[in-house]
Design an enzyme around this catalytic site. Structure first.
Site, short mmCIF file in Angstrom:
data_model
loop_
_atom_site.label_atom_id
_atom_site.label_comp_id
_atom_site.label_asym_id
_atom_site.label_seq_id
_atom_site.Cartn_x
_atom_site.Cartn_y
_atom_site.Cartn_z
N SER A 56 0.79 -1.24 0.00
CA SER A 56 0.00 0.00 0.00
C SER A 56 0.82 1.28 0.00
CB SER A 56 -0.95 0.02 1.20
OG SER A 56 -2.02 -0.87 0.99
N LYS A 59 -0.23 3.75 -2.56
CA LYS A 59 -1.27 4.77 -2.43
C LYS A 59 -0.73 6.20 -2.40
CE LYS A 59 -4.74 1.74 -0.29
NZ LYS A 59 -4.05 0.46 -0.06
N SER A 113 -5.34 3.33 4.76
CA SER A 113 -4.98 2.38 3.69
C SER A 113 -6.21 1.64 3.17
CB SER A 113 -3.93 1.38 4.19
OG SER A 113 -3.08 0.99 3.16
#
Length: 275
Positions: A56, A59, A113
């Protein structure tokens, strides 16, 4: 109470073994880059050119691409079946059919997240998901992240890869966005699903943003089985802006412990003697 005592013991142990016998920093994560962002001085480097899945941490790139597009912040985006994770089968409290402003999805993707939020942001990008992925890779090239590649916006795919060296560039670029600084360090946040009376509360996936001992400007965690536990931050340590990249940390507490080791070491006399 028992949890608080356990956490204290873990933190004490982890920081107490921050140094090797020669007074050097000793970190446990597989790949690491610690960098002074003001002068690009590398403070610590371990396997920083090894290409690894980044989970993640992806992101942060997702957020930059969205912000670069100048899309309407308050535009409502409806969670679609296409946003449901069919790769790792992770769950989400963002129910299919509910709608949220774009800025709320961006906040949840960065601080908590939230995979479904990131998927919806990519899906509703002008031109669709493929145009979004193309923009991610174009941005990576612009940042000279030469060993990085992205295939989707959430980080659920292990084919999203990078290096600790490249991710230091990503973190420094992210710090130029006030929205990313704000959203990625939000400690907790409540949202109200459209046409629902109840609120959903989310907390930041990086516990250090809630610590009074840290001044964090940018933060992002990541986890996949293939990637291990990852953490990237840009923080103020001893008056310096420091990027900390920690990839493939084993165990739930290693990445946090490594970050605390960096901070403790930079505040120590051993480090000050070297600079």
């Amino acid at each position: 109470m028992k949890q608080a005592i356990l956490l204290f013991c873990i933190m004490f142990f982890c920081t107490s073994v921050a140094f090797s016998g020669q007074g050097r920093l000793d970190l446990k994560s597989q790949a690491v880059m610690v960098l002074n962002t003001e002068n690009n001085h590398i403070i610590y480097d371990k396997n920083s050119d090894e290409i690894l899945p980044i989970a993640s941490i992806t992101k942060l790139m997702t957020a930059m691409v969205i912000l670069d597009a100048n899309l309407p912040f308050h535009e409502k985006i409806t969670i679609d079946a296409a946003d449901v994770d069919k790769l790792k089968n992770t769950t989400s409290r963002l129910v299919v059919g509910t709608s949220y402003p774009r800025y709320e999805l961006l906040r949840l993707a960065l601080m908590s997240s939230e995979n479904r939020a990131a998927a919806a942001l990519g899906r509703t990008y002008p031109g669709g998901i493929q145009a979004f992925v193309n923009a991610m890779n174009k941005k990576a090239l612009a940042l000279k992240m030469v060993s990085s590649h992205f295939v989707e916006p959430t980080g659920l795919s292990s084919h999203n890869v990078s290096t600790a060296r490249d991710l230091a560039k990503l973190v420094m670029a992210s710090n130029d966005y006030a929205t990313i600084r704000d959203f990625s360090t939000t400690s907790q946040h409540k949202i109200s699903p459209e046409n629902k009376k109840h609120q959903l509360q989310f907390v930041n996936s990086n516990s250090l943003v809630r610590s009074q001992n840290w001044e964090i400007d940018v933060s992002k965690t990541g986890y996949l089985h293939e990637a291990g536990r990852c953490l990237v931050m840009q923080a103020n340590i001893t008056g310096k802006s420091i990027a900390i990249i920690l990839l493939n940390s084993s165990g739930k507490n290693t990445r946090i412990a490594d970050a605390n080791r960096v901070k403790k070491w930079m505040e120590s006399s051993q480090y000050r003697k070297q600079v």
